[in-house]
Write an enzyme that holds these catalytic residues in place. Structure first.
Site, PDB file in Angstrom:
ATOM      1  N   ASP A  90      13.985   6.332   3.367  1.00 61.50           N
ATOM      2  CA  ASP A  90      13.986   5.323   2.316  1.00 61.50           C
ATOM      3  C   ASP A  90      14.610   5.983   1.070  1.00 61.50           C
ATOM      4  O   ASP A  90      14.737   7.209   1.031  1.00 61.50           O
ATOM      5  CB  ASP A  90      12.518   4.933   2.101  1.00 61.50           C
ATOM      6  CG  ASP A  90      12.286   4.143   0.855  1.00 61.50           C
ATOM      7  OD1 ASP A  90      12.943   3.103   0.689  1.00 61.50           O
ATOM      8  OD2 ASP A  90      11.447   4.559   0.019  1.00 61.50           O
ATOM      9  N   ASP A 124      14.257   4.880  -2.939  1.00 66.62           N
ATOM     10  CA  ASP A 124      13.419   4.973  -4.157  1.00 66.62           C
ATOM     11  C   ASP A 124      12.012   5.470  -3.832  1.00 66.62           C
ATOM     12  O   ASP A 124      11.340   4.925  -2.961  1.00 66.62           O
ATOM     13  CB  ASP A 124      13.321   3.600  -4.826  1.00 66.62           C
ATOM     14  CG  ASP A 124      14.619   3.224  -5.511  1.00 66.62           C
ATOM     15  OD1 ASP A 124      14.873   3.712  -6.612  1.00 66.62           O
ATOM     16  OD2 ASP A 124      15.395   2.460  -4.891  1.00 66.62           O
ATOM     17  N   ASP A 157       7.980   5.323   1.152  1.00 67.83           N
ATOM     18  CA  ASP A 157       6.821   5.299   0.248  1.00 67.83           C
ATOM     19  C   ASP A 157       6.261   3.910  -0.005  1.00 67.83           C
ATOM     20  O   ASP A 157       5.246   3.769  -0.678  1.00 67.83           O
ATOM     21  CB  ASP A 157       7.222   5.876  -1.122  1.00 67.83           C
ATOM     22  CG  ASP A 157       8.143   4.934  -1.881  1.00 67.83           C
ATOM     23  OD1 ASP A 157       9.089   4.400  -1.260  1.00 67.83           O
ATOM     24  OD2 ASP A 157       7.889   4.678  -3.076  1.00 67.83           O
TER      25      ASP A 157
HETATM   26  O1  LIG Z   1      13.477   0.536  -0.252  1.00 71.88           O
HETATM   27  P1  LIG Z   1      13.659   1.340  -1.484  1.00 71.88           P
HETATM   28  O2  LIG Z   1      14.894   2.189  -1.453  1.00 71.88           O
HETATM   29  O3  LIG Z   1      12.429   2.144  -1.807  1.00 71.88           O
HETATM   30  O4  LIG Z   1      13.843   0.278  -2.651  1.00 71.88           O
HETATM   31  C1  LIG Z   1      12.733  -0.500  -3.115  1.00 71.88           C
HETATM   32  C2  LIG Z   1      12.993  -0.926  -4.543  1.00 71.88           C
HETATM   33  O5  LIG Z   1      13.309   0.273  -5.236  1.00 71.88           O
HETATM   34  C3  LIG Z   1      13.732   0.150  -6.599  1.00 71.88           C
HETATM   35  O6  LIG Z   1      12.612  -0.149  -7.403  1.00 71.88           O
HETATM   36  C4  LIG Z   1      11.621   0.896  -7.438  1.00 71.88           C
HETATM   37  O7  LIG Z   1      12.199   2.065  -8.027  1.00 71.88           O
HETATM   38  C5  LIG Z   1      12.616   1.933  -9.417  1.00 71.88           C
HETATM   39  C6  LIG Z   1      13.275   3.220  -9.840  1.00 71.88           C
HETATM   40  O8  LIG Z   1      12.443   4.311  -9.669  1.00 71.88           O
HETATM   41  C7  LIG Z   1      11.391   1.571 -10.267  1.00 71.88           C
HETATM   42  O9  LIG Z   1      11.777   1.400 -11.637  1.00 71.88           O
HETATM   43  C8  LIG Z   1      10.756   0.288  -9.733  1.00 71.88           C
HETATM   44  O10 LIG Z   1       9.569  -0.002 -10.433  1.00 71.88           O
HETATM   45  C9  LIG Z   1      10.426   0.427  -8.239  1.00 71.88           C
HETATM   46  O11 LIG Z   1       9.942  -0.800  -7.702  1.00 71.88           O
HETATM   47  C10 LIG Z   1      14.824  -0.876  -6.742  1.00 71.88           C
HETATM   48  O12 LIG Z   1      15.156  -1.027  -8.097  1.00 71.88           O
HETATM   49  C11 LIG Z   1      14.437  -2.172  -6.091  1.00 71.88           C
HETATM   50  O13 LIG Z   1      15.505  -3.098  -6.171  1.00 71.88           O
HETATM   51  C12 LIG Z   1      14.143  -1.916  -4.619  1.00 71.88           C
HETATM   52  O14 LIG Z   1      13.793  -3.126  -3.974  1.00 71.88           O
END
Ligand SMILES: O=P(O)(O)OC[C@H]1O[C@H](O[C@H]2O[C@H](CO)[C@@H](O)[C@H](O)[C@H]2O)[C@H](O)[C@@H](O)[C@@H]1O
Length: 380
Positions: free
Chosen positions: A120, A122, A323
């Site tokens: 993954d 983020d 995560d």
């Molecule tokens: O599947 P992933 O790669 O984990 O993406 C899931 C979401 O991740 C991002 O948001 C998350 O991370 C951001 C940066 O650290 C944080 O600001 C936010 O609160 C988290 O939810 C991304 O911006 C989303 O579009 C994804 O869906």
């Protein structure tokens, strides 16, 4: 390894029917078969959209969706509280052992097998930060991923758009799936999806023949429309941010004052009412709007295993590291098929379908480096 039976996971899809060999782990195998019904719709009432956003469960989900940042506090009461937190985490580790301390057990099991890695983005490869546009991966992590990809087929499966996650990672040697797996590029080699109506044969930047699979392609105009509506309807909420992830939309509330979270939820709910073919899921301080299709990160793992020629083989060990709640779909597929391991990245105890855990992205990096060292030493 004992099979945990008491896990409750918020997974919305039906039982997966794509094929992966499942006799790899020391528990009883289940039949695997291919399905032509990839795009089954899910009844609206199971989609997780709540009618009353003021209900406590909605707000509880929003509040508990991401552990708070650690504050350094010298207060004696806080020291006790922090000792309690550590004890809770250590107790939780008994159920979800650290992949670092269990490294020998994992590599013993991987002997003679080909590890396939699914990562993954983020919260796994990059730490969670307030601004989603600044969630950059460190150069050390990039190097660790680059090195691991030399030895093991490696893919990134993210909720972000595929273009965005590629822009952040920038490694051509990986496979990428964006929009929670609804936008995948994989090798053509063994894919039964080549003739699927949602597949396009293409060549990548290196001239390699690839298959582009977009099971939600018909939703593109709807997602554009809902993105515009959500931007408009949340523009007066300070800190709210709407992100277009191509086949899904994220509404971030991490930077919104908690007093206004109900407003965020209400606005999203009001827009969603007009779209019966979209559903809502909760991520880390984010509401995610996505098409009601029978496709998720778990299905994306199966798709990639198949197109890599690694399906239905007892000499392959898939490992998925993630995560977030959407990663549970992938953990669940590996657990149910008894064919691989999910690693949950978290610093706070939570129920999961993963088998192992890693505390944060720095531990993910340590694991990737250890895997490379193990591979190099076992090759001699
Ligand atoms: O599947 P992933 O790669 O984990 O993406 C899931 C979401 O991740 C991002 O948001 C998350 O991370 C951001 C940066 O650290 C944080 O600001 C936010 O609160 C988290 O939810 C991304 O911006 C989303 O579009 C994804 O869906």
């Amino acid at each position: 390894m004992d099979l945990k039976s008491n896990h409750t996971v918020p997974v919305l899809t039906d039982q997966s029917t794509l094929g992966v060999h499942n006799s790899l782990l020391p528990y009883s195998p289940r039949g695997a078969a291919f399905s032509s019904n990839l795009l089954l719709t899910i009844p609206r009432k199971k989609t997780g959209v709540l009618d009353d956003i003021r209900s406590s469960s909605w707000l509880d989900a929003m509040k508990s969706s991401s552990p708070p940042h650690k504050k350094i506090n010298k207060d004696i009461h806080n020291e006790f509280a922090s000792a309690d937190v550590d004890l809770a985490y250590r107790t939780w580790l008994l159920k979800y052992p650290s992949a670092l301390t269990s490294f020998e057990q994992i590599t013993n099991f991987a002997k003679g097998k080909r590890i396939a890695l699914f990562l993954d983005y983020d919260g796994t490869l990059s730490p969670i930060v307030d601004d989603p546009d600044r969630a950059l991966m460190s150069n050390d992590m990039r190097l660790a991923v680059k090195n691991v990809a030399k030895y093991f087929p490696t893919a990134i499966i993210s909720g972000r758009s595929r273009d965005k996650v590629y822009e952040f990672v920038g490694l051509t040697e990986l496979y990428y799936a964006g929009s929670h797996g609804m936008d995948i590029v994989g090798p053509v080699r063994e894919s039964t999806y080549v003739d699927h109506p949602n597949s396009i044969r293409s060549t990548d930047k290196q001239g390699k023949e690839v298959i582009l699979f977009q099971p939600a392609s018909e939703f593109l105009p709807m997602i554009e429309e809902v993105f515009t509506s959500l931007v408009e309807s949340t523009k007066d909420i300070e800190g709210a941010k709407v992100e277009n992830n191509k086949f899904c939309v994220s509404v971030h509330y991490r930077n919104v004052d908690e007093k206004s979270w109900t407003t965020v939820a209400q606005r999203v709910h009001d827009v969603m009412k007009r779209y019966k073919r979209l559903r809502l899921t909760h991520g880390r301080k984010v509401l995610e709007v996505r098409p009601v299709i029978n496709w998720d990160k778990g299905k994306a793992v199966l798709f990639l295993l198949e197109s890599l020629g690694l399906s239905n083989r007892n000499d392959v060990l898939p490992i998925y590291v993630g995560d977030d709640k959407t990663d549970e779909d992938a953990f669940k597929v590996l657990r149910e098929r008894k064919c691989g391991y999910g690693f949950l990245v978290t610093s706070a105890p939570k129920e999961s379908n993963a088998y192992f855990s890693l505390r944060d992205p720095s531990e993910v990096m340590e694991f990737l480096k250890s895997l490379v060292m193990w591979k190099k030493s076992s090759a001699v």
